[in-house]
Write an enzyme that holds these catalytic residues in place. Sequence first.
Site, mmCIF file in Angstrom:
data_model
loop_
_atom_site.group_PDB
_atom_site.id
_atom_site.type_symbol
_atom_site.label_atom_id
_atom_site.label_comp_id
_atom_site.label_asym_id
_atom_site.label_seq_id
_atom_site.Cartn_x
_atom_site.Cartn_y
_atom_site.Cartn_z
ATOM 1 N N CYS A 2 0.855 -1.174 0.000
ATOM 2 C CA CYS A 2 0.000 0.000 0.000
ATOM 3 C C CYS A 2 0.904 1.242 0.000
ATOM 4 C CB CYS A 2 -0.935 0.104 1.194
ATOM 5 S SG CYS A 2 -2.137 -1.213 1.276
ATOM 6 N N ARG A 27 3.924 -0.309 -4.905
ATOM 7 C CA ARG A 27 3.679 -0.816 -3.548
ATOM 8 C C ARG A 27 2.382 -1.614 -3.432
ATOM 9 N NH1 ARG A 27 6.928 1.870 0.140
ATOM 10 N NH2 ARG A 27 5.581 1.172 1.817
ATOM 11 N N TRP A 74 -2.680 -2.724 -1.653
ATOM 12 C CA TRP A 74 -2.347 -4.142 -1.745
ATOM 13 C C TRP A 74 -3.222 -4.804 -0.689
ATOM 14 C CZ3 TRP A 74 -0.340 -8.045 1.385
ATOM 15 C CH2 TRP A 74 0.096 -9.188 0.703
ATOM 16 N N ASN A 100 -1.794 2.253 5.572
ATOM 17 C CA ASN A 100 -0.885 1.190 5.128
ATOM 18 C C ASN A 100 -0.477 0.422 6.369
ATOM 19 O OD1 ASN A 100 1.240 -0.369 4.094
ATOM 20 N ND2 ASN A 100 2.703 1.325 4.202
ATOM 21 N N GLY A 101 -0.822 -0.867 6.416
ATOM 22 C CA GLY A 101 -0.479 -1.670 7.585
ATOM 23 C C GLY A 101 -1.604 -2.635 7.909
ATOM 24 N N GLU A 489 17.380 -18.243 -6.935
ATOM 25 C CA GLU A 489 16.986 -16.916 -7.409
ATOM 26 C C GLU A 489 16.406 -16.999 -8.831
ATOM 27 O OE1 GLU A 489 16.387 -14.169 -6.189
ATOM 28 O OE2 GLU A 489 16.561 -12.690 -7.769
ATOM 29 N N LYS A 493 12.698 -15.770 -9.764
ATOM 30 C CA LYS A 493 12.447 -14.748 -10.796
ATOM 31 C C LYS A 493 11.396 -15.237 -11.781
ATOM 32 C CE LYS A 493 13.623 -12.131 -9.383
ATOM 33 N NZ LYS A 493 14.202 -11.458 -8.282
ATOM 34 N N GLU A 496 7.838 -15.566 -10.072
ATOM 35 C CA GLU A 496 7.084 -14.366 -9.679
ATOM 36 C C GLU A 496 6.611 -13.535 -10.856
ATOM 37 O OE1 GLU A 496 9.078 -11.595 -7.043
ATOM 38 O OE2 GLU A 496 10.958 -11.833 -8.073
ATOM 39 N N HIS A 512 17.514 -36.957 -4.946
ATOM 40 C CA HIS A 512 16.819 -37.312 -3.712
ATOM 41 C C HIS A 512 15.351 -36.894 -3.737
ATOM 42 C CE1 HIS A 512 20.649 -38.491 -2.030
ATOM 43 N NE2 HIS A 512 21.140 -37.402 -2.588
ATOM 44 N N LYS A 610 6.129 -4.341 -4.116
ATOM 45 C CA LYS A 610 7.580 -4.177 -4.012
ATOM 46 C C LYS A 610 8.089 -4.227 -2.564
ATOM 47 C CE LYS A 610 11.641 -3.245 -5.746
ATOM 48 N NZ LYS A 610 12.310 -4.398 -6.358
HETATM 49 O O1 M6R Z 1 13.166 -4.824 0.072
HETATM 50 P P1 M6R Z 1 13.658 -6.180 0.489
HETATM 51 O O2 M6R Z 1 14.984 -6.518 -0.106
HETATM 52 O O3 M6R Z 1 13.660 -6.358 1.970
HETATM 53 O O4 M6R Z 1 12.610 -7.201 -0.110
HETATM 54 C C1 M6R Z 1 12.672 -8.565 0.187
HETATM 55 C C2 M6R Z 1 11.743 -9.350 -0.701
HETATM 56 O O5 M6R Z 1 10.424 -8.975 -0.487
HETATM 57 C C3 M6R Z 1 12.069 -9.173 -2.182
HETATM 58 O O6 M6R Z 1 13.394 -9.510 -2.454
HETATM 59 C C4 M6R Z 1 11.134 -10.046 -3.046
HETATM 60 O O7 M6R Z 1 11.400 -11.392 -2.828
HETATM 61 C C5 M6R Z 1 11.281 -9.676 -4.524
HETATM 62 N N1 M6R Z 1 9.991 -9.581 -5.127
HETATM 63 C C6 M6R Z 1 12.041 -10.676 -5.305
HETATM 64 O O8 M6R Z 1 12.147 -10.353 -6.641
#
Ligand code: M6R
Length: 615
Positions: A2, A27, A74, A100-101, A489, A493, A496, A512, A610
Amino acid sequence: MCGITGYVGKRNATPILIESLTKLEYRGYDSAGLALLKSGNFNVIKKTGRVASLANEVAKKQIDANIGISHTRWATHGGVNDANAHPHISSDGKFTLVHNGIIENYENIKNFLVNQGYTFASQTDSEVLVNLIAYHYEHRTSPDTKNRFTESVRKALIHIEGTYGIAVLGKDFPEEIVVARKGSPLLIGVGKNEYLVSSDVLGFAGRATNVIYLEDGQIASITCDNCDVITMTNSPVGIDIKEIDWELENADLGTSKTYMQKEIFEQPKALENAIRGRISDDLSTSVLNGLNITPTELRQFDRILFCACGTAWHACLVAEYLIEKYARIPVEVEYASEFRYRNAPLDKSTLVFVVSQSGETIDTLQALRESKRKGFKTLAITNSVGSTISRESDGGLYQYAGKEVGVASTKAFTSQIMICLLIALYIGRMRDLSFSEGREIVKAITSLPNAIRDILKLAPQIEKIAKKYSHYNDFLFLGRLSEFPIALEGALKLKEISYIHAEGYPSAEMKHGPIALVSPECPSVILANDAEITPKVVSNAQEIKARSGKIIAITNTPELFANIADDIIAMPNLHDSVRVIATTIPLQILAYYIALERGCDVDKPRNLAKAVTVE
Ligand code: M6R
């Protein structure tokens, strides 16, 4: 999660609020809304969907007001619909709020308010708070209460459990916005005869040169020419105004199609920024003044703990390899969300690092606070100057990667690894890394940005591979040693931004369990760039091939995969210390083009936001 914004000044608030929301849309993008206060009336416009739809709606109404608040959502409590969109208005019509929260005790408060005759139009926790403010205004303050608006908000917030960044307008206070924070970021931008409110500097859209970072437990009353801050116990707080570095905050798309593309291609620059001023050629080491810790103090630590979430957690896993290898100090890596509740026994000679691109991730922030509460020296690696994590840590290193807007982290990840490598080098050179070994690493670090520039030239080849594989619904990502976190990672990527199921494993671990997934319908992306282990990875690839699994190999020994892999992305031979940073790049590009091919919104993938500022 948010984004909230606000404006009070002499100008038309509407375009300012819409532009701020556009900047904060990363956000959350389930719905957007704004409230303007004009001639004693609230004009509230809110809509499911993106800020652009709200902007169309707002344009039809043409309301010219000098004060307003807005929100991009969000969803947490209540579905994605117009009724649950912010701002919310109290049922007596006297207050409107953006939040926001998460208000954890909202049900109890709601029951209380229903008994008092308040009614609710949404399923949100936020609507409970605006009604609680109305209740305190009506029943717990009197017309001669000093600063009655702020006081009503303060009294209401005393009863709130959970987190909030809020901005509130009151019908009886046509020139005032009241804002408060606990656990969610809230910034006040200082302009000329105007103030702005935002969850992030970006929301000021270049309109403010100075900023006040509200701290947890503070409430501010803002008019166009004044800002007073108090604590929850009603004590005045001195205001600390900081200058905004707009060069760092710049987030224009330029000629790029998407932020993710822009940020992938910005990586050479981001790495240069991470390194700048932090290398000593003479001493073959790094110079890390920001750590705020003397070499003598640093020598007292014989264990390092890293805490982070998501992609940043993957960077910490790479840090474990780098620091253990070059500095010979044991490293542990914890999910921040687990650490804060796990009560892990920590040796007193443990140094704690938290890593967060945004510097606002609630779990990482709470891990930092927990670690500090227990008396541990806690340092931060973050990309956001002035963020809560950077302010609350005992020291740390900024990444200076430039603003990352794409929800999928790219340049922040590689730059976090670079910072961790600088730490490994620094501590290594204090312990048993020789001058010449240090010199090799320094050479590798300084030549990496250009090596990455060359790897980025592989994008057209990777795009073709992506087109070929974009219809698959399952992927395996396999790598060994420090390439294992890179496999994780790569899988994250892809998952997501393209919504494809993907899993990362150490290549040998495949036997395994995950090998059961191998079939012509489940391609494997194999990382093989570490000469020491490559023959073993080749065997793992053979095992996949024997089961008719398709293979994309990302390797600096393409000849070894010529008869095994269906597609090969040939990598340069780089020094061990920087190799994994390079291996990440083709994985980002692959995920990017697969997602584009599937018609996905790479910058705003579904369900994500984000900065994760709620638990
Ligand atoms: O702002 P931060 O680095 O603390 O964020 C951590 C995760 O939320 C962030 O890396 C998230 O996994 C990304 N969407 C990955 O691409």
